[in-house]
Design an enzyme around this catalytic site. Sequence first.
Site, PDB file in Angstrom:
ATOM      1  N   GLU A 102      18.551  40.188  16.896  1.00 14.29           N
ATOM      2  CA  GLU A 102      17.974  38.877  16.637  1.00 14.29           C
ATOM      3  C   GLU A 102      16.655  38.735  17.388  1.00 14.29           C
ATOM      4  O   GLU A 102      16.651  38.381  18.579  1.00 14.29           O
ATOM      5  CB  GLU A 102      18.932  37.780  17.103  1.00 14.29           C
ATOM      6  CG  GLU A 102      20.266  37.776  16.400  1.00 14.29           C
ATOM      7  CD  GLU A 102      20.896  36.385  16.401  1.00 14.29           C
ATOM      8  OE1 GLU A 102      21.179  35.896  15.304  1.00 14.29           O
ATOM      9  OE2 GLU A 102      21.063  35.794  17.476  1.00 14.29           O
ATOM     10  N   HIS A 108      24.028  35.920  23.259  1.00 17.93           N
ATOM     11  CA  HIS A 108      23.025  35.325  22.370  1.00 17.93           C
ATOM     12  C   HIS A 108      21.779  34.983  23.189  1.00 17.93           C
ATOM     13  O   HIS A 108      21.887  34.599  24.360  1.00 17.93           O
ATOM     14  CB  HIS A 108      23.590  34.070  21.701  1.00 17.93           C
ATOM     15  CG  HIS A 108      22.726  33.576  20.586  1.00 17.93           C
ATOM     16  ND1 HIS A 108      21.590  32.847  20.824  1.00 17.93           N
ATOM     17  CD2 HIS A 108      22.797  33.747  19.254  1.00 17.93           C
ATOM     18  CE1 HIS A 108      21.000  32.580  19.659  1.00 17.93           C
ATOM     19  NE2 HIS A 108      21.714  33.112  18.687  1.00 17.93           N
ATOM     20  N   SER A 162      16.457  33.302  10.987  1.00 14.84           N
ATOM     21  CA  SER A 162      15.980  32.652   9.767  1.00 14.84           C
ATOM     22  C   SER A 162      16.440  33.341   8.483  1.00 14.84           C
ATOM     23  O   SER A 162      15.681  33.433   7.514  1.00 14.84           O
ATOM     24  CB  SER A 162      14.451  32.496   9.812  1.00 14.84           C
ATOM     25  OG  SER A 162      14.070  31.697  10.915  1.00 14.84           O
ATOM     26  N   GLU A 206      19.972  32.488  23.249  1.00 16.28           N
ATOM     27  CA  GLU A 206      19.977  31.128  23.810  1.00 16.28           C
ATOM     28  C   GLU A 206      20.801  31.080  25.100  1.00 16.28           C
ATOM     29  O   GLU A 206      20.468  30.340  26.029  1.00 16.28           O
ATOM     30  CB  GLU A 206      20.510  30.135  22.759  1.00 16.28           C
ATOM     31  CG  GLU A 206      19.469  29.897  21.670  1.00 16.28           C
ATOM     32  CD  GLU A 206      20.040  29.599  20.297  1.00 16.28           C
ATOM     33  OE1 GLU A 206      21.234  29.277  20.171  1.00 16.28           O
ATOM     34  OE2 GLU A 206      19.266  29.710  19.320  1.00 16.28           O
ATOM     35  N   ASN A 254      26.732  31.398  12.851  1.00 20.11           N
ATOM     36  CA  ASN A 254      26.749  30.907  14.226  1.00 20.11           C
ATOM     37  C   ASN A 254      26.350  29.442  14.167  1.00 20.11           C
ATOM     38  O   ASN A 254      25.180  29.121  13.981  1.00 20.11           O
ATOM     39  CB  ASN A 254      25.764  31.716  15.084  1.00 20.11           C
ATOM     40  CG  ASN A 254      25.636  31.149  16.487  1.00 20.11           C
ATOM     41  OD1 ASN A 254      26.402  30.272  16.886  1.00 20.11           O
ATOM     42  ND2 ASN A 254      24.660  31.662  17.240  1.00 20.11           N
ATOM     43  N   TRP A 255      27.345  28.595  14.312  1.00 19.67           N
ATOM     44  CA  TRP A 255      27.083  27.151  14.159  1.00 19.67           C
ATOM     45  C   TRP A 255      26.369  26.562  15.367  1.00 19.67           C
ATOM     46  O   TRP A 255      25.939  25.417  15.335  1.00 19.67           O
ATOM     47  CB  TRP A 255      28.402  26.406  13.943  1.00 19.67           C
ATOM     48  CG  TRP A 255      29.056  26.673  12.611  1.00 19.67           C
ATOM     49  CD1 TRP A 255      28.716  27.622  11.680  1.00 19.67           C
ATOM     50  CD2 TRP A 255      30.176  25.964  12.049  1.00 19.67           C
ATOM     51  NE1 TRP A 255      29.554  27.546  10.597  1.00 19.67           N
ATOM     52  CE2 TRP A 255      30.466  26.537  10.795  1.00 19.67           C
ATOM     53  CE3 TRP A 255      30.964  24.896  12.496  1.00 19.67           C
ATOM     54  CZ2 TRP A 255      31.504  26.073   9.983  1.00 19.67           C
ATOM     55  CZ3 TRP A 255      32.004  24.438  11.693  1.00 19.67           C
ATOM     56  CH2 TRP A 255      32.253  25.030  10.441  1.00 19.67           C
ATOM     57  N   LYS A 256      26.309  27.322  16.452  1.00 25.36           N
ATOM     58  CA  LYS A 256      25.695  26.831  17.696  1.00 25.36           C
ATOM     59  C   LYS A 256      26.346  25.490  18.099  1.00 25.36           C
ATOM     60  O   LYS A 256      27.535  25.316  17.851  1.00 25.36           O
ATOM     61  CB  LYS A 256      24.173  26.752  17.545  1.00 25.36           C
ATOM     62  CG  LYS A 256      23.602  28.098  17.033  1.00 25.36           C
ATOM     63  CD  LYS A 256      22.111  28.214  17.120  1.00 25.36           C
ATOM     64  CE  LYS A 256      21.687  29.595  16.606  1.00 25.36           C
ATOM     65  NZ  LYS A 256      20.247  29.826  16.691  1.00 25.36           N
ATOM     66  N   GLY A 288      22.212  31.340  11.632  1.00 24.21           N
ATOM     67  CA  GLY A 288      22.276  30.067  12.344  1.00 24.21           C
ATOM     68  C   GLY A 288      22.197  28.897  11.388  1.00 24.21           C
ATOM     69  O   GLY A 288      23.166  28.560  10.701  1.00 24.21           O
ATOM     70  N   GLY A 289      21.027  28.295  11.299  1.00 24.55           N
ATOM     71  CA  GLY A 289      20.823  27.072  10.522  1.00 24.55           C
ATOM     72  C   GLY A 289      21.430  27.075   9.121  1.00 24.55           C
ATOM     73  O   GLY A 289      22.080  26.105   8.720  1.00 24.55           O
ATOM     74  N   GLY A 342      15.500  30.256  14.322  1.00 20.57           N
ATOM     75  CA  GLY A 342      15.263  28.830  14.122  1.00 20.57           C
ATOM     76  C   GLY A 342      13.824  28.468  13.833  1.00 20.57           C
ATOM     77  O   GLY A 342      13.455  27.294  13.891  1.00 20.57           O
TER      78      GLY A 342
HETATM   79  P1  13P Z   1      18.673  30.857  12.589  1.00 19.84           P
HETATM   80  O1  13P Z   1      19.371  31.498  11.410  1.00 19.84           O
HETATM   81  O2  13P Z   1      18.797  29.365  12.608  1.00 19.84           O
HETATM   82  O3  13P Z   1      17.283  31.355  12.740  1.00 19.84           O
HETATM   83  O4  13P Z   1      19.480  31.335  13.904  1.00 19.84           O
HETATM   84  C1  13P Z   1      19.740  32.675  14.062  1.00 19.84           C
HETATM   85  C2  13P Z   1      20.687  32.829  15.184  1.00 19.84           C
HETATM   86  O5  13P Z   1      20.346  32.597  16.327  1.00 19.84           O
HETATM   87  C3  13P Z   1      22.061  33.249  14.875  1.00 19.84           C
HETATM   88  O6  13P Z   1      22.755  33.584  16.027  1.00 19.84           O
END
Ligand code: 13P
Length: 247
Positions: free
Chosen positions: A166, A94, A212, A96, A9-11, A233-234, A172
């Site tokens: 999640e 998600h 993470s 967020e 997930n590149w956000k 994510g990251g 993050g």
């Molecule tokens: P991180 O891997 O950066 O913690 O993010 C997880 C995430 O929200 C994937 O959708």
Amino acid sequence: MRKKIIAGNWKMNKTPKEALELVDLLKSKVDTDKSDVVFCVPFVDLIPVAEALKGTNIAVGAQNMHFQNSGAYTGEVSADMLLDIGVKYVIIGHSERRQYFNETDETVNKKVLKAIEKGLIPIVCVGESLEQREKNVTVDFVRIQVKSAFKDVTSEQAKGVVLAYEPIWAIGTGITATSEQAEEVCAAIRKTVAEIYDQSVADEIRIQYGGSVNGSNAGELFGMADIDGGLVGGASLKEDFESIVNY
Ligand code: 13P
């Protein structure tokens, strides 16, 4: 035997130019035999990334969509638009989006129903806050999210849905849930699916862990009985994603 599914997930990261650089770096390196691999990229990156991934088994996913077919919804993107450009998956709900964009259990359900109707595979996110975990209401809360997401979804349709557990406190933050913590909730999610439908649906549905995930913890997490891969994510923004997919 459920095939693992590992999605990045590149956000809100990577311009189209940067996206193509990363895709170029990763596309020949990630193993798509062992796991389904998905790049969930920003809307403007979808077309060039889908083009660049032609001829590979890596799928493209969006990070959101609207639940209406079309119309006066300024700034929104429909399922048909995504399908037309070769998108296969869509992340829905998600944390967020729930936190910053008023996504609710109700809109999540509407989007899940629309995605399924149109033929997109929803990756439905659920997960508790730190406060909820500390109050010991994690499983109760996640069960409600799961039940709401599947309202009016048939058992045949439910089998194809991907769930992503999640925990918000792990997103993050560099604080990963331990494999036991993640497994406990993923197992509870599977049990909830069995209650809504039956054991065969629960056995078939895939449940990811997200929060993470990195190259060092992916193997242990994905080795747990009820964890069928990850939503990353990251660490999906770097060459490191290779070591997660090829865990
Ligand atoms: P991180 O891997 O950066 O913690 O993010 C997880 C995430 O929200 C994937 O959708």
